[in-house]
Scaffold this active site. Sequence first.
Site, PDB file in Angstrom:
ATOM      1  N   GLY A 250     -50.935   7.262   6.338  1.00  0.00           N
ATOM      2  CA  GLY A 250     -49.518   7.597   6.168  1.00  0.00           C
ATOM      3  C   GLY A 250     -48.607   6.544   6.767  1.00  0.00           C
ATOM      4  CG  ASP A 251     -48.918   5.896  10.798  1.00  0.00           C
ATOM      5  OD1 ASP A 251     -48.034   6.767  10.734  1.00  0.00           O
ATOM      6  OD2 ASP A 251     -49.931   6.001  11.518  1.00  0.00           O
TER       7      ASP A 251
END
Length: 301
Positions: A250-251
């Site tokens: 996600g990052d």
Amino acid sequence: MIYTVTFNPSLDYIIQVNHFQVGTINKTNFEKILPGGKGINVSIVLSNLGHDSTALGFTAGFTGKEIENRMKDFGCKTDFIHVKEGLSRINVKMKSDEETEINGQGPKISEENIQELFDKLNTLTSDDILVISGSIPSTLPDDMYERIMKHFQDKNIRIVVDATKNLMMKVLQYKPFLIKPNNIELGELFNVTLNTQEEVIPYAQKLQEMGAQNVLISMAGKGAVFIDENKHIYQSTAPKGTVVNSVGAGDSMVAGFISGYLETSGNYEHAFKKGICSGSASAFSENLCTKKEVENLLNTL
């Protein structure tokens, strides 16, 4: 310049133990130490993709110094605030028949330390992007996200927020440039289960109605949905590949989106696609994605 804020960075001690047993001596057959934290992951991926950023946050003790050293190994700039009391945490992530995590506490952060962070943030201008993401340690006020957003609401700084539940909902009134929940987190905000892109869209639109300028929803193997500030809806399937490690995916999507946005002077479609490919490339690798891995996936979309 791009700035990332990680309120409680860590050293992640990742180990593999075959058939872990409680109450006896176990030996590792694999171990690795990485700097950890959502903002830190964003900075590392940005560096991998060829973009400078400055990682901000709070560190303490010898573990804090090691976090900085390892960030520099990834080519990242840091400007952490050094806290006097306590140690930056060590998070143990053990892979065995089942995965187990033990997370440290982190240092004690004072009001003086918080003011130091705001002093650094006060140098930002409308040309900068600020990414604030991840959890807030118990030694910080639980309204830190709101305090930062409120402080900068008249400065036209593009602020990206990647947080869950109340942390997310309370900042929408300050019109963040981009928010990135996944479909599970989005469902939790509205007490619903969201499995398909069609189910995600109306709830993503609700977040936009509540203040978010751009809304990016990751859905792991089911692709992603993006609604830009002009209300245009983008949908994409996920690139094909075998998931090896979803930590940091996600990052990586956030970093890829920012990278694609900057390199095309604001082309949202390209930013969306690069975000998806960056998240997927990290998921398909033991480590956070490289530029080549992302480019290879971009050619398949």
